[in-house]
Write an enzyme that holds these catalytic residues in place. Structure first.
Site, PDB file in Angstrom:
ATOM      1  N   ASP A  72     195.002  17.807  36.937  1.00 27.35           N
ATOM      2  CA  ASP A  72     193.635  18.119  36.523  1.00 27.35           C
ATOM      3  C   ASP A  72     193.640  18.449  35.035  1.00 27.35           C
ATOM      4  OD1 ASP A  72     190.778  18.905  37.667  1.00 27.35           O
ATOM      5  OD2 ASP A  72     191.336  20.415  36.162  1.00 27.35           O
ATOM      6  N   ASN A 109     183.202  17.953  27.529  1.00 29.46           N
ATOM      7  CA  ASN A 109     181.955  17.218  27.789  1.00 29.46           C
ATOM      8  C   ASN A 109     180.750  17.942  27.203  1.00 29.46           C
ATOM      9  OD1 ASN A 109     182.779  14.875  29.133  1.00 29.46           O
ATOM     10  ND2 ASN A 109     182.890  15.888  31.117  1.00 29.46           N
ATOM     11  N   HIS A 158     179.515  13.334  26.899  1.00 25.19           N
ATOM     12  CA  HIS A 158     180.214  12.639  27.979  1.00 25.19           C
ATOM     13  C   HIS A 158     180.893  11.357  27.501  1.00 25.19           C
ATOM     14  CE1 HIS A 158     179.010  15.138  31.406  1.00 25.19           C
ATOM     15  NE2 HIS A 158     177.875  15.339  30.745  1.00 25.19           N
ATOM     16  N   ASP A 177     184.605  10.471  28.410  1.00 26.22           N
ATOM     17  CA  ASP A 177     185.016   9.225  29.070  1.00 26.22           C
ATOM     18  C   ASP A 177     186.187   8.570  28.339  1.00 26.22           C
ATOM     19  OD1 ASP A 177     183.076   9.581  30.956  1.00 26.22           O
ATOM     20  OD2 ASP A 177     181.663   8.127  30.107  1.00 26.22           O
ATOM     21  N   GLU A 225     187.844  14.756  36.776  1.00 26.16           N
ATOM     22  CA  GLU A 225     188.990  14.752  35.868  1.00 26.16           C
ATOM     23  C   GLU A 225     190.295  14.969  36.634  1.00 26.16           C
ATOM     24  OE1 GLU A 225     187.283  19.001  35.716  1.00 26.16           O
ATOM     25  OE2 GLU A 225     186.531  16.958  35.893  1.00 26.16           O
TER      26      GLU A 225
END
Length: 333
Positions: free
Chosen positions: A211, A219, A224, A228, A253
């Site tokens: 993670d 973010n 975002h 990404d 994630e």
């Protein structure tokens, strides 16, 4: 992940097999009684046709109950090939029985696929040409030319259709198994890979749950789109280190890596290598350098454990890694 099948081909071939068996059983019964009752009776052929119709019904019911085996399907196809060859052999050319040879290549390709269908298709072509040439006493008659061209056309169309169908299905399988953003394999692929691996005898493997740390803050602070980009690059790095076919994105994630090994040290070393290389990677956005870390939980697969159980164990270790300060690998001793 071409070795993981979504069994669409199996279901298609099963449906074709059931339909073919049902139709051929009806045709076999009709032709069997017809060859028994006609003026120039062919009792041996009629008996073979009636026997084949019964076998067709038997295989159809086995397929309906999903009990048929691949060797039974091959035997069925080669039995049909032998029956057509025999029917052509005992008849003269005016009966036009060789026309049956023009129909079955399509059936062979639909039931067996392009590789397995090639042999019976070739056998039938060779025998039909030999039989026509012997009975017509002319090596290059118009009948041979027309039959050959027709047969090859059916063969080529069947081959091209089956090739395109297999390619289309392979592409659809890849789309179904891949995460669209990172191009890592998804949870469906993980379930199928785990099912395949866990059924191997004496299988030993570890599950890594990864993670990205503080990813929500990235973010929120940078958008975002930036998140990404980081996700895609981290996924690519993890896949490079751990093997693409063993890397799965299972959440926003969160990633999962399957390590097929008996050695705990090897699984931990792989996890540590991933952690270090991700933490050393720097991202440059709007003249700002960002770095990211990840936490990893490690769980061992034990006999009879389900996927959800292994993931739960790995997730518990991941939670401990987060609680202990993140950017670390944790395994329950």
């Amino acid at each position: 992940m071409h070795r993981i099948e979504l069994d669409k081909t199996y279901r298609l071939r099963k449906k074709v097999l059931i339909g073919a068996c049902g139709l051929l059983s009806i045709i076999g019964i009709f032709l069997g009684f017809f060859n028994l009752l006609k003026i120039e009776a062919s009792p041996v052929l009629a008996i073979f046709e009636l026997i084949y119709s019964l076998l067709s019904l038997l295989l159809m019911f086995r397929a309906l109950n999903d009990r048929h085996q691949i060797w039974e399907v091959h035997l069925y196809v080669y039995g049909l090939t032998a029956l057509i060859i025999f029917a052509i052999y005992i008849a003269d050319l005016t009966s036009f029985r060789f026309c049956w040879a023009l129909v079955v290549p399509i059936l062979f390709f639909l039931i067996l696929g392009k590789k397995s269908a090639t042999i019976p298709t070739c056998i039938l072509l060779v025998f039909s040409l030999f039989d026509i040439s012997v009975k017509s006493a002319v090596m290059f008659s118009s009948m041979i030319v027309n039959f050959t061209c027709s047969y090859l056309m059916v063969w080529i169309v069947s081959y091209v259709y089956e090739t395109n169908r297999e390619n289309s299905e392979r592409e659809l399988q890849e789309l179904a198994l891949l995460d669209p953003l990172t191009q890592s394999y998804n949870r469906l692929a993980l379930a199928k890979q785990f099912q395949k691996m866990s059924t191997k005898p004496n299988m030993s493997m570890y599950m890594l749950m990864l993670d990205l740390d503080y990813f929500k803050e990235i973010n929120d602070s940078y958008g975002h789109e930036t998140g990404d980009i980081i996700l895609k690059e981290c996924a690519a790095k993890i896949s490079l280190i751990a093997n693409h076919h063993c890397t799965f994105r299972i959440g926003g994630e969160e990633f999962c890596v399957i390590v097929e090994t008996k050695e705990l040290a090897q699984a931990l070393a792989l996890a540590e290598s991933i952690r270090q290389q991700i933490s050393q990677r720097e991202f440059n956005f709007a003249d700002q350098i960002l770095s990211i870390t990840l936490s990893i939980g490690v769980a061992k697969f034990e006999t009879d454990m389900t996927l959800s159980h292994v993931l739960s164990e790995a997730d518990a270790q991941l939670y401990k890694a987060k609680h202990l300060g993140r950017n670390r690998v944790v395994y329950k001793q």
